[in-house]
Design a protein around this motif. Sequence first.
Motif, PDB file in Angstrom:
ATOM      1  N   VAL A  11      39.090  48.662  64.524  1.00 30.47           N
ATOM      2  CA  VAL A  11      40.455  48.831  65.032  1.00 30.47           C
ATOM      3  C   VAL A  11      41.282  47.583  64.753  1.00 30.47           C
ATOM      4  N   ARG A  12      40.674  46.428  64.996  1.00 24.31           N
ATOM      5  CA  ARG A  12      41.403  45.174  64.788  1.00 24.31           C
ATOM      6  C   ARG A  12      41.754  44.964  63.315  1.00 24.31           C
ATOM      7  N   CYS A  13      40.799  45.230  62.419  1.00 22.68           N
ATOM      8  CA  CYS A  13      41.046  45.052  60.990  1.00 22.68           C
ATOM      9  C   CYS A  13      42.102  46.034  60.485  1.00 22.68           C
ATOM     10  N   ALA A  14      42.041  47.281  60.989  1.00 24.67           N
ATOM     11  CA  ALA A  14      43.037  48.273  60.577  1.00 24.67           C
ATOM     12  C   ALA A  14      44.435  47.858  61.019  1.00 24.67           C
ATOM     13  N   TRP A  15      44.542  47.365  62.236  1.00 25.72           N
ATOM     14  CA  TRP A  15      45.850  46.914  62.737  1.00 25.72           C
ATOM     15  C   TRP A  15      46.334  45.709  61.955  1.00 25.72           C
ATOM     16  N   ARG A  16      45.417  44.758  61.675  1.00 29.04           N
ATOM     17  CA  ARG A  16      45.789  43.564  60.914  1.00 29.04           C
ATOM     18  C   ARG A  16      46.245  43.917  59.507  1.00 29.04           C
ATOM     19  N   ASP A  17      45.469  44.791  58.826  1.00 31.82           N
ATOM     20  CA  ASP A  17      45.822  45.163  57.455  1.00 31.82           C
ATOM     21  C   ASP A  17      47.170  45.869  57.405  1.00 31.82           C
ATOM     22  N   ARG A  18      47.401  46.723  58.375  1.00 31.14           N
ATOM     23  CA  ARG A  18      48.683  47.448  58.388  1.00 31.14           C
ATOM     24  C   ARG A  18      49.844  46.484  58.584  1.00 31.14           C
ATOM     25  N   ARG A  19      49.664  45.519  59.475  1.00 33.10           N
ATOM     26  CA  ARG A  19      50.722  44.534  59.726  1.00 33.10           C
ATOM     27  C   ARG A  19      50.972  43.675  58.491  1.00 33.10           C
ATOM     28  N   VAL A  20      49.892  43.229  57.833  1.00 35.03           N
ATOM     29  CA  VAL A  20      50.026  42.382  56.641  1.00 35.03           C
ATOM     30  C   VAL A  20      50.687  43.160  55.517  1.00 35.03           C
ATOM     31  N   ARG A  21      50.263  44.420  55.305  1.00 39.17           N
ATOM     32  CA  ARG A  21      50.865  45.222  54.234  1.00 39.17           C
ATOM     33  C   ARG A  21      52.344  45.471  54.489  1.00 39.17           C
ATOM     34  N   ARG A  22      52.691  45.684  55.743  1.00 36.23           N
ATOM     35  CA  ARG A  22      54.104  45.904  56.059  1.00 36.23           C
ATOM     36  C   ARG A  22      54.928  44.672  55.722  1.00 36.23           C
ATOM     37  N   ARG A  23      54.396  43.482  56.039  1.00 31.91           N
ATOM     38  CA  ARG A  23      55.108  42.247  55.719  1.00 31.91           C
ATOM     39  C   ARG A  23      55.207  42.052  54.207  1.00 31.91           C
ATOM     40  N   GLN A  24      54.123  42.381  53.494  1.00 29.89           N
ATOM     41  CA  GLN A  24      54.141  42.244  52.038  1.00 29.89           C
ATOM     42  C   GLN A  24      55.132  43.208  51.392  1.00 29.89           C
ATOM     43  N   LEU A  25      55.190  44.423  51.920  1.00 27.11           N
ATOM     44  CA  LEU A  25      56.134  45.402  51.374  1.00 27.11           C
ATOM     45  C   LEU A  25      57.577  44.983  51.633  1.00 27.11           C
ATOM     46  N   ASP A  26      57.834  44.401  52.792  1.00 25.60           N
ATOM     47  CA  ASP A  26      59.188  43.928  53.088  1.00 25.60           C
ATOM     48  C   ASP A  26      59.582  42.804  52.137  1.00 25.60           C
ATOM     49  N   THR A  27      58.631  41.909  51.868  1.00 24.19           N
ATOM     50  CA  THR A  27      58.900  40.827  50.916  1.00 24.19           C
ATOM     51  C   THR A  27      59.110  41.374  49.514  1.00 24.19           C
TER      52      THR A  27
ATOM     53  N   ALA B 291      42.775  44.232  28.647  1.00 26.92           N
ATOM     54  CA  ALA B 291      43.728  44.091  29.751  1.00 26.92           C
ATOM     55  C   ALA B 291      43.071  43.411  30.949  1.00 26.92           C
ATOM     56  N   MET B 292      41.828  43.784  31.255  1.00 28.45           N
ATOM     57  CA  MET B 292      41.108  43.152  32.365  1.00 28.45           C
ATOM     58  C   MET B 292      40.924  41.664  32.117  1.00 28.45           C
ATOM     59  N   TYR B 293      40.630  41.304  30.880  1.00 24.23           N
ATOM     60  CA  TYR B 293      40.443  39.895  30.533  1.00 24.23           C
ATOM     61  C   TYR B 293      41.739  39.105  30.748  1.00 24.23           C
ATOM     62  N   GLU B 294      42.856  39.696  30.380  1.00 24.15           N
ATOM     63  CA  GLU B 294      44.136  38.998  30.485  1.00 24.15           C
ATOM     64  C   GLU B 294      44.550  38.754  31.932  1.00 24.15           C
ATOM     65  N   VAL B 295      44.198  39.685  32.831  1.00 18.26           N
ATOM     66  CA  VAL B 295      44.633  39.550  34.235  1.00 18.26           C
ATOM     67  C   VAL B 295      43.504  39.092  35.146  1.00 18.26           C
ATOM     68  N   ALA B 296      42.375  38.676  34.560  1.00 15.31           N
ATOM     69  CA  ALA B 296      41.201  38.321  35.365  1.00 15.31           C
ATOM     70  C   ALA B 296      41.477  37.169  36.317  1.00 15.31           C
ATOM     71  N   ALA B 297      42.308  36.227  35.912  1.00 15.34           N
ATOM     72  CA  ALA B 297      42.568  35.041  36.730  1.00 15.34           C
ATOM     73  C   ALA B 297      43.678  35.251  37.753  1.00 15.34           C
ATOM     74  N   GLY B 298      44.314  36.407  37.733  1.00 16.03           N
ATOM     75  CA  GLY B 298      45.421  36.649  38.651  1.00 16.03           C
ATOM     76  C   GLY B 298      44.971  36.781  40.092  1.00 16.03           C
ATOM     77  N   GLN B 299      45.669  36.092  40.984  1.00 14.30           N
ATOM     78  CA  GLN B 299      45.381  36.173  42.409  1.00 14.30           C
ATOM     79  C   GLN B 299      46.203  37.305  43.035  1.00 14.30           C
ATOM     80  N   VAL B 300      45.577  38.014  43.975  1.00 15.98           N
ATOM     81  CA  VAL B 300      46.269  39.118  44.638  1.00 15.98           C
ATOM     82  C   VAL B 300      46.392  38.805  46.124  1.00 15.98           C
ATOM     83  N   PRO B 301      47.417  39.350  46.790  1.00 16.78           N
ATOM     84  CA  PRO B 301      47.598  39.093  48.217  1.00 16.78           C
ATOM     85  C   PRO B 301      46.470  39.707  49.052  1.00 16.78           C
ATOM     86  N   GLN B 302      46.382  39.246  50.277  1.00 24.57           N
ATOM     87  CA  GLN B 302      45.425  39.801  51.218  1.00 24.57           C
ATOM     88  C   GLN B 302      45.706  41.288  51.421  1.00 24.57           C
ATOM     89  N   THR B 303      44.646  42.090  51.523  1.00 26.31           N
ATOM     90  CA  THR B 303      44.634  43.549  51.707  1.00 26.31           C
ATOM     91  C   THR B 303      44.948  44.297  50.425  1.00 26.31           C
TER      92      THR B 303
END
Length: 301
Positions: free
Chosen positions: A110-126, A240-252
């Motif tokens: 429950v806690r992880c689901a709530w956290r992920d939803r909150r983080v994704r909402r903030r990321q989408l707003d950004t 394509a995977m090789y080219e983007v292998a070093a790319g960092q992605v946001p949490q969630t």
Amino acid sequence: MITAVALAAYAALAGAVVPVLLARVRWAHRVPAAAVLAWQGLMATFVIAAALAVYHFVLTEHHVHDGLAGLLSACGLTDPLTGDAPPTLGHALKLAGPAVIVLMPVGWLVRCAWRDRRVRRRQLDTLALVGQPAPQYGATVVDHGIPAVYCLPGRRSRVVVTRGALEVLSDGQLRAVLEHERAHIVGRHHLLRLPTDAFCRAFRGLPLARHAKEQTELLLELIADDRALRFHPRETLATAMYEVAAGQVPQTALGAGGSSALIRLRRVLTPQPRPHRATWPGVVTAAVMAPLLPLLLACGL
């Protein structure tokens, strides 16, 4: 006491021994979806077996095996010594240990689901502020120099491409990694990753928790790779995977690159042999039966 020891041994196998073996099996990369199911079943097995083991360690051996009440008593669902007497503090304490084992992963889920939803909402707003729609790709472009492609899953799912990725990827390569990300969204892979994350946080240090998290994340990427390979050549996706292998992605987020890129590159470039016909039925049966065996063991001994 025999039942408690047997259940504890079963939990130990599920939590420490089987994960090491399952992480090494060859068929997992051939049928990654079945392997994900196996890890989910193994986590459920540990929780059930551990909870029943703790209960039977504190439960008196005076089981009453007559009718439904006796069966429930033997399974640890009722206490035969209570009769019609009201519950006492001792009875509540007997249930405290098993309850904690079951409620810890549930609470973290429950806690992880709530956290992920909150983080994704903030990321989408950004993303709405800094991103530029690219309808021709069905994605959002952000002005960032490092090549990266990832998706934000959920109801308001988005596929994100950095400006750096657009500069180094050809049209075919870009569409291949976009198909990979859409596979994550369509397959709702974030929901499969969620219980693994919760289990890992609830049982830190347990080999099953570490292996399940690592393997599930890898297997979900393999599933997305397989979908992309349905529509695009191996060399195109691998490049394509090789080219983007070093790319960092946001949490969630789920990304086409990451630490597992080397393993995935080898797999993409090396056609996998077809799995045996019995693999899928065998894995599904094992994943369903493994959590049921502790219940049968508790009721039968």
